[in-house]
Design an enzyme around this catalytic site. Structure first.
Site, short mmCIF file in Angstrom:
data_model
loop_
_atom_site.label_atom_id
_atom_site.label_comp_id
_atom_site.label_asym_id
_atom_site.label_seq_id
_atom_site.Cartn_x
_atom_site.Cartn_y
_atom_site.Cartn_z
N SER A 153 0.85 -1.20 0.00
CA SER A 153 0.00 0.00 0.00
C SER A 153 0.88 1.24 0.00
CB SER A 153 -0.85 -0.02 1.27
OG SER A 153 -1.36 1.27 1.54
N TYR A 166 -0.31 -0.99 10.16
CA TYR A 166 -0.51 -1.33 8.74
C TYR A 166 0.66 -0.83 7.89
CZ TYR A 166 -3.12 -1.45 4.26
OH TYR A 166 -3.56 -1.69 2.97
#
Ligand SMILES: NC(=O)c1ccc[n+]([C@@H]2O[C@H](COP(=O)([O-])OP(=O)(O)OC[C@H]3O[C@@H](n4cnc5c(N)ncnc54)[C@H](O)[C@@H]3O)[C@@H](O)[C@H]2O)c1
Length: 277
Positions: A153, A166
């Protein structure tokens, strides 16, 4: 006409919904036989049915990628059903956000387990299978290219407030990608990574909105993005919109097709032109 992935066997984690589902369908459409995984049985079975309805071959391997025995089960499903492994897509995942002072150890480890430890275990379990296939192919004078694509990401490349867990996990998977590209090159395996920006899935749904939740591993996790925030995010994207799951799957497919056989250790941004956040 032959399809580009005829005869290939692909494993796609988290392919009951969103990007993973589109990846599984795309690989199947190109001729691969697919092992579909998801935490949730119904969406996984739906993906399998969609592939079969389109004339492809797929089987489900239900369960959380974080279960200690999952990696062996996932690999065994491919070997038992389809006698091999050619493509591995580490896609399963979700977000569980908090600013650092509110982030619990449980939150930290849950996200690292899913996005980092699980891909590590899956690739570790696949290695002996691939090694033995390569040995036989080499003895037969063949070179068969295999592909790993890990999903990252922009949070892992540039950071994102509220996502310490994350962003660390997604940065880690880019390191794993580069290391395995070096370890597995001699087995003719390319290992690449795709870092997504904003892709419109359950994770970023505006209809779930603030307060929308999904049941993930026995926990009710908030999903979705506030519509105003979504509009602001989309304004900042050069293409002016979030991507579709099919567009995201297209980027992953680039690393699965034979045209990318000499590309390894790379992270490709699939962001609609965004080069930072
Ligand atoms: N949507 C985005 O904007 C975006 C951006 C960057 C990265 N990503 C990454 O893309 C991947 C796919 O996300 P998505 O947007 O398609 O989300 P999604 O929620 O639409 O789909 C993810 C699927 O993974 C499954 N899953 C979650 N945890 C699992 C587990 N422990 N074991 C097995 N399956 C599990 C879910 O049940 C779901 O079906 C994730 O790794 C995510 O972090 C998404």
């Amino acid at each position: 006409m032959t399809q580009k992935l005829d005869g290939k066997v692909a494993l796609v984690s988290g392919s009951g919904r969103g990007i993973g589902r589109s990846i599984a369908l795309k690989l199947a459409l190109e001729g691969a036989r697919v092992v579909v995984n998801d935490l949730d049985a119904a969406p996984a079975e739906e993906t399998v049915a969609a592939i079969r309805d389109a004339g492809g071959q797929a089987v489900a391997c239900i369960g959380s990628v974080t279960a200690p025995d999952f990696a062996e089960r996932f690999v065994a499903t491919a070997v038992n059903e389809y006698k091999g492994i050619d493509i591995i897509i580490n896609n399963a995942g979700y977000t569980w956000d908090s600013v650092i002072q509110k982030m619990t150890d449980e939150q930290w480890y849950a996200i690292l387990d899913c996005h980092l430890t699980a891909p590590f275990r899956i690739l570790r379990a696949a290695q002996p299978v691939i090694r033995n296939l390569v040995k036989a192919e080499t003895e037969a004078g063949q070179r068969v290219m295999r592909k790993v694509v890990n999903v990252s990401s922009v949070a892992g490349l540039f950071g994102n407030a509220g996502q310490t867990n994350y962003s660390v996990a997604k940065a880690g998977i880019t390191g794993m990608t580069m290391t395995l590209a070096k370890e597995w090159g001699r087995m003719n395996v390319t290992v690449n990574c795709v870092a997504f920006g904003l892709i419109k899935t359950r994770l970023t749904s505006t209809t779930a909105g603030e307060g929308g939740t999904a049941s993930i591993e026995g926990r009710e996790i908030q999903v979705g993005v506030n519509p105003d925030l979504m509009a602001a995010m989309e304004k900042g994207i050069p293409l002016g919109r979030g991507g579709t799951p099919d567009e995201a799957a297209g980027a992953v497919y680039l690393f699965c097709q034979p045209e990318s056989d000499y590309v390894s250790g790379q992270t490709l941004m699939c962001t609609g032109g965004l080069t930072g956040i």
